[in-house]
Design a protein around this motif. Structure first.
Motif, PDB file in Angstrom:
ATOM      1  N   ASP A 325       0.641  -1.103   0.304  1.00  6.82           N
ATOM      2  CA  ASP A 325      -0.178   0.001   0.136  1.00  6.82           C
ATOM      3  C   ASP A 325       1.381   1.329  -0.284  1.00  6.82           C
ATOM      4  N   GLY A 327      -0.644   3.872  -0.454  1.00  8.40           N
ATOM      5  CA  GLY A 327      -1.245   5.391   0.178  1.00  8.40           C
ATOM      6  C   GLY A 327      -1.527   6.006  -1.038  1.00  8.40           C
ATOM      7  N   SER A 330      -4.880   8.038  -0.236  1.00  8.76           N
ATOM      8  CA  SER A 330      -4.656   8.642   0.897  1.00  8.76           C
ATOM      9  C   SER A 330      -5.032  10.045   0.635  1.00  8.76           C
ATOM     10  N   SER A 340       7.243  12.231   3.499  1.00  9.78           N
ATOM     11  CA  SER A 340       5.641  11.258   3.080  1.00  9.78           C
ATOM     12  C   SER A 340       5.555  10.452   4.788  1.00  9.78           C
ATOM     13  N   ARG A 343       3.102  11.042   7.544  1.00  4.11           N
ATOM     14  CA  ARG A 343       1.356  10.782   7.273  1.00  4.11           C
ATOM     15  C   ARG A 343       1.116   9.370   6.554  1.00  4.11           C
ATOM     16  N   ALA A 344       2.285   8.396   6.008  1.00  3.04           N
ATOM     17  CA  ALA A 344       2.245   7.284   6.612  1.00  3.04           C
ATOM     18  C   ALA A 344       1.992   6.294   7.382  1.00  3.04           C
ATOM     19  N   ASP A 346       0.749   7.840  10.080  1.00  2.00           N
ATOM     20  CA  ASP A 346      -0.614   8.205  10.533  1.00  2.00           C
ATOM     21  C   ASP A 346      -1.842   7.383   9.832  1.00  2.00           C
ATOM     22  N   TYR A 347      -1.047   7.120   8.204  1.00  2.00           N
ATOM     23  CA  TYR A 347      -2.367   6.856   8.073  1.00  2.00           C
ATOM     24  C   TYR A 347      -2.987   5.043   8.657  1.00  2.00           C
ATOM     25  N   LYS A 352      -6.117   2.418   7.522  1.00  2.00           N
ATOM     26  CA  LYS A 352      -6.301   2.584   6.563  1.00  2.00           C
ATOM     27  C   LYS A 352      -6.185   1.743   5.231  1.00  2.00           C
ATOM     28  N   ASN A 353      -4.976   1.195   5.953  1.00  2.00           N
ATOM     29  CA  ASN A 353      -4.331   0.467   4.763  1.00  2.00           C
ATOM     30  C   ASN A 353      -4.575  -1.205   4.442  1.00  2.00           C
ATOM     31  N   ILE A 357       2.505  -0.984   4.613  1.00  2.00           N
ATOM     32  CA  ILE A 357       2.637   0.706   3.253  1.00  2.00           C
ATOM     33  C   ILE A 357       4.338   0.678   3.532  1.00  2.00           C
TER      34      ILE A 357
END
Length: 369
Positions: A325, A327, A330, A340, A343-344, A346-347, A352-353, A357
């Motif tokens: 994934d 993102g 995202s 990033s 962000r990864a 947080d994701y 979400k994944n 990731i």
């Protein structure tokens, strides 16, 4: 005193693609211990590119993996004696761009390698040659196997005692390591149940062989397990913690085994962990002759090389799905560049994944031709 191949004159030398290795690079550094990753970690713009020693490789990172334990590490929970600043990131895949004399016996400039070592959230990382894994090419799929795949493989083999017909529950089944627990349990001819947080994840789980998916946002996990598996489940691969741990414990069959590989629900808490109802644990285990086992990959490094070899062979044969994934879905798009990584992380914590990731680190090539 440290002989470096291809570095005869200066820090600026030509690598195999005709581009210059710079003297400075970007990297992420833990500058303050905090369970808030953004508070703990700083992006350094001009860190010196490290020099490989005699038995080392200098790897230009192309893909780095995000792990739930990145937050445990940046919060200082693994080793209280380690004080900031220190490097972060556990795994990477990239190209060898320079190497020491001894390392050149087994490796060459331009070779693709993967590794597990602290300090991968950087443009360049020095990796001892003996810890590197040679790869046929630089592909992000290989990265999924290094920590996530190996954790599932070794823990289920050493602690799972899987056999045909056993019922295996995998929590966070569509995540980086859950995807492998599902597939490996299916290969052992088990009946696999996977919890997840969306119908899209459920669809992915079915595509890799999951027999029963439970979307915990729309279904009551406890009710489903009680109704569909009244005798309980034989093995739980558990990485969520908190209420999910309690629920998994209660759903164990006679002689059932619960393998704790993490507790992501507690990693971002200021106190660390969500409490579990552990005071009843001895009675619950005794009543079912059940067991709870912890698994930390670092304690099983003697099994690591064999496990990784098997996983790589399975992937190369097409017997293993390694879902990555980046993102793309995202809000701000694909995870590209060290910036990033924040962000990864947080994701991942937003759940979400689907799969592992991975952040891509693009490198411009200044051709000298």
């Amino acid at each position: 005193s440290r002989p470096i191949l291809d570095m005869s004159y200066s820090r600026h030398f030509l690598d195999f693609q005709g581009s210059s290795i710079p003297s400075s690079m970007k990297k992420l550094v833990v500058t303050k211990l905090s369970q808030n990753f953004r508070e703990a970690v700083t992006l350094q713009q001009d860190a010196p590119v490290p020099l490989p020693g005699d038995g080392d490789l200098l790897v230009r990172n192309r893909f780095v993996g995000i792990n739930a334990s990145d937050i445990n590490y940046s919060a200082g929970r693994y080793d209280a004696s380690v004080k900031p600043p220190f490097d972060i990131g556990f795994e990477g895949v990239g190209d060898v761009v320079a190497l020491g004399l001894s390392a050149s016996a087994d490796y060459t400039v331009g070779q693709a390698v993967a590794y597990v070592k602290a300090g991968s959230f950087a443009e360049y990382t020095v990796v001892p040659a003996r810890h590197a894994v040679p790869l046929p090419s630089v592909k992000p799929e290989f990265l999924t196997l290094m920590v996530s795949g190996a954790t599932a493989y070794i823990s289920l083999k050493e602690l799972g005692n899987l056999s045909e017909g056993k019922k295996v529950l995998v929590t966070a089944a569509a995540g980086g390591t859950g995807q492998f627990a599902v597939q490996l349990a299916k290969k052992a001819k088990c009946h696999v149940i996977g919890t997840c947080s969306s119908d899209e994840k459920g669809g992915f789980l079915k595509s890799i062989g999951c027999d029963r998916t439970i979307n915990y946002k729309t279904e009551n996990v406890e009710s489903v397990l009680r109704k569909d598996y009244p005798e309980g489940v034989d093995v739980v691969y558990e990485s969520v913690g908190g209420k999910m741990f309690d629920l998994a414990l209660n759903s164990l069959a006679i002689k059932g085994r619960l393998i704790v590989i993490g507790f992501i629900a507690g990693y971002q808490n200021p106190t660390g962990l969500q409490p579990v109802k552990a005071e009843l644990l001895p009675a619950k285990l005794l009543k079912k002759s059940a067991s709870v086992r912890g698994f930390f990959l670092n304690h099983y490094l003697s099994e690591y090389t064999t496990a990784l070899k098997h996983l790589l062979e399975m992937y190369e044969r097409g017997d293993l799905v390694c879902e990555v994934d980046f993102g793309d879905m995202s809000p701000e798009g694909k995870f590209t560049g060290l910036e990033s990584v924040f962000r990864a992380v947080d994701y991942m914590y937003m759940g979400k994944n689907i799969g592992k990731i991975v952040v891509e680190l693009p490198h411009s090539v200044n051709s000298k031709l």
